[in-house]
Design an enzyme around this catalytic site. Structure first.
Site, PDB file in Angstrom:
ATOM      1  N   SER A 275       4.989  -3.639  -1.788  1.00 12.29           N
ATOM      2  CA  SER A 275       3.309  -2.735  -1.776  1.00 12.29           C
ATOM      3  C   SER A 275       3.023  -1.516  -2.321  1.00 12.29           C
ATOM      4  O   SER A 275       2.358  -1.259  -2.867  1.00 12.29           O
ATOM      5  CB  SER A 275       3.059  -2.493  -0.324  1.00 12.29           C
ATOM      6  N   HIS A 303       2.771  -7.891   3.750  1.00  9.78           N
ATOM      7  CA  HIS A 303       1.552  -7.343   2.508  1.00  9.78           C
ATOM      8  C   HIS A 303       0.629  -9.484   2.156  1.00  9.78           C
ATOM      9  O   HIS A 303      -0.438  -9.525   1.983  1.00  9.78           O
ATOM     10  CB  HIS A 303       1.759  -6.922   1.781  1.00  9.78           C
ATOM     11  N   LYS A 335      -2.245  -6.528   8.820  1.00 10.48           N
ATOM     12  CA  LYS A 335      -2.347  -6.381   7.244  1.00 10.48           C
ATOM     13  C   LYS A 335      -3.424  -7.090   7.290  1.00 10.48           C
ATOM     14  O   LYS A 335      -4.453  -6.805   7.941  1.00 10.48           O
ATOM     15  CB  LYS A 335      -1.930  -6.370   6.107  1.00 10.48           C
TER      16      LYS A 335
END
Lengths: 518, 80
Positions: A275, A303, A335
């Site tokens: 990330s 992610h 997420k």
């Protein structure tokens, strides 16, 4: 055994990743800025120690002044003198659902960020470029919210027990079957917290006498889990397959440090999307190496699940690989699914073992029922099982937004890190004053961004990180891009000289990186 | 010469200086201290340049002529 799909064709699609080099002048000026701030930090510490200035941070008590000092290390110095000056860009309280637009509570500070007071005003409709809302499921209306509200009225909010005692609801069983079907694995298990999934399950999988090969830039949860397990940890350079292969070879050839016995297990820890860099792992090469050297792979798709791949099944589908090649597939629901919690998927024997031996299953409370329903509804939506094409439309919209946003930012002249297809877009700022200035200027123009500095990144490579969402329409992105360009001209952030550093490896037509062929 | 755009350009340059040296983040008394030190350094440098540089330049010029003075006649005439 097929190591490779076809000879010379590990990658079915182009892999475009770039990390432009820091311009020399910018690096020098960044160090100048940090030098000036450090000098002023020493001056202020001197004034605080000699009581010329009021000390507002934590210090030891009078009786403890002669003990070992608690607050003299670099982290505390950085905290007092550098972080405090720009602290208003973080911990901003929001008071609405974090969708494409969000409401931020306005606050001011009269003593240079040591204390904050609320003005009473709320800044409405701030464009949200910081939430991990990749598929736009963070909503307070719609099918997900109605289903979750119904489950809330049936089951309540609390579970009041751990998974192994009385906290195993039928909703959890339903969710785990759905997650296993979604990922294409035999079985899955879910936990209440994504961070705890990593840190509590890696100790259950490896122990003393095992080897962990972990990427340089792995998340804190993976690092914590690896350290808690007691296994030997070796770090390979970020996304660098030559480094990983060298470590694997050394491990097999030399074995454990003193006794030279073979390692019990070798576990490779990688993430789907990193990330802070926006880079995607080179999964085909990792799997080829794993098969060649007979080790295990733990893939953290926090992610990338929902955000990559034509139907949102994550980085394994993005590269067109077989999910059974990855031994432990971990991910989070925070997420892309708009909920909370984590999961681990894999073979049935592995998950049955984890059900009895994981710390999280024994001690941690299981997922709350409305959250479980949110995950079930959103996952069914992504898979298309609720009868609409909303899921597929979201995945495609995210991919389009990603490509458009990244292309426009690169054309404007900013330095952007990472892979072309990753929805996490880091924009380099470098200088410490620009971190604070960027956050404030963007909020003045009604756009909320996340800026990151030391210690989450190397000290000169501070950045602003944009997280794109399927909820962002093209108009919202155009507005945001216009404002970013304006702020970029105001603060002079357009450093790019369009000289991309070529990725330092040879073309992908070999599975081994040795000089001699077997 | 457009005074308004010139002043706004100078203000923008001042903002860049503030951002690069991080005086944007400082409290007012720190800024005063920092700018005093900077201005004092610049003034000292300028004064030293004004005092010493002309003498040094003429000295360097004489040294170069002395070097060329030992050359044969024709090259000196080409130089002139």
């Amino acid at each position: 055994i097929h190591h490779i799909v076809q000879n010379g064709g590990l990658y079915k699609r182009p892999f475009n990743e770039a990390f432009e080099e820091t311009p020399m002048l910018v690096a020098v000026l960044t160090y100048v800025g940090y030098g000036v701030l450090t000098l002023f930090g020493y001056l202020r510490d001197f004034l605080r120690q000699w009581k010329i200035e009021k000390c507002q941070n934590a210090t030891e008590r009078e009786e403890q002044k002669d003990f070992v000092p608690l607050y003299q290390d670099f982290e505390n110095f950085y905290n007092r003198n550098l972080y405090m000056r720009i602290r208003d860009s973080w911990n901003r309280p929001i008071c609405s659902v974090p969708g494409a637009k969000v409401d931020v509570i306005e606050r001011v500070s009269h003593d240079y960020n040591w204390t904050f007071t609320y003005t009473g005003r709320v800044i409405k409709d701030v464009i949200n470029m910081g939430s991990y809302n990749y598929l736009g499921f963070a909503q307070n209306n719609g099918a997900c919210q109605e289903a979750a509200a119904e489950v809330l009225s049936q089951y309540g909010a609390g579970v009041c027990s751990t998974r192994q005692e009385m906290g195993n609801l039928d909703k959890h069983e339903e969710l785990e079957k759905l997650v296993a079907r979604f990922l294409g694995v035999e079985s899955a298990m879910t936990y209440g917290m994504g961070f705890a999934t990593n840190s509590m399950n890696i100790p259950a999988l490896v122990g003393k006498g095992c080897l962990i090969l972990s990427d340089e830039l792995n998340h804190a949860s993976l690092v914590l889990g690896a350290r808690l397990s007691g296994a030997t940890i070796r770090i390979f350079k970020h996304n660098n397959m030559q480094s990983l292969e060298k470590l694997l070879k050394d491990a097999i050839v030399h074995g454990q440090p003193r006794t030279r016995r073979p390692w019990k297990k070798i576990l490779i820890l990688v993430e789907g999307i990193y990330s802070m860099e926006g880079s995607i792992v080179r999964l085909p090469e990792v799997i080829a190496l794993k098969k060649k050297y007979k080790s295990y792979l733990y893939l953290d798709e926090a992610h990338s699940i929902g955000a990559l791949g034509p139907t949102g099944r994550g980085v394994v589908e993005y590269f067109g690989l077989n999910p059974e090649d990855v031994d432990v597939m971990m991910g989070t629901f925070t997420k892309s699914f708009g909920a909370a919690g984590g999961y681990i998927g894999g073979k049935k024997e592995l998950i049955d073992y984890l059900r009895t031996h994981s710390h999280s299953a024994v001690y941690a409370t299981s997922l709350s029922p409305p959250v479980v329903q949110q995950i079930i509804t959103s996952m069914k939506c992504i898979m298309g099982e609720d009868g609409s094409t909303l899921g597929k439309a979201c995945v495609q919209q995210l991919a389009e937004n990603t490509r458009y946003f990244r292309r426009r930012l690169k054309e404007m002249g900013f330095i952007i890190y990472g892979n072309e297809d990753s929805p996490v877009v880091p924009l380099m700022l470098y200088m410490p004053a620009k971190i604070g200035a960027f956050g404030r200027e963007m909020l003045k123009r009604n756009i909320g961004v996340v800026v990151v500095g030391f210690p989450a990144t190397p000290i000169i490579e501070s950045r602003a990180r944009f997280c794109l969402s399927a909820a962002h329409t093209k108009e919202i992105l155009d507005t945001a891009l216009k404002e970013i360009s304006e702020v970029g001209d105001l603060l002079q952030l357009k450093y790019s000289r369009h000289r991309l550093v070529p990725l330092l490896d040879r073309p992908f037509d070999e599975t081994t990186y040795e000089e001699t062929e077997d | 010469v457009d005074i308004k755009s010139m002043t706004s350009y100078l203000y923008w340059l001042y903002c860049q200086y503030e951002l690069i040296t991080c005086s944007y983040l400082m409290e007012p008394w720190e800024k005063v201290l920092f700018y005093t030190v900077n201005v004092a350094t610049l003034v000292t440098l300028a004064y030293a340049a004004y005092l010493f540089v002309p003498a040094r330049i003429s000295g360097a010029f004489c040294f170069v002529l002395h070097l060329l003075g030992n050359q044969p006649e024709n090259t000196v005439s080409i130089m002139k």
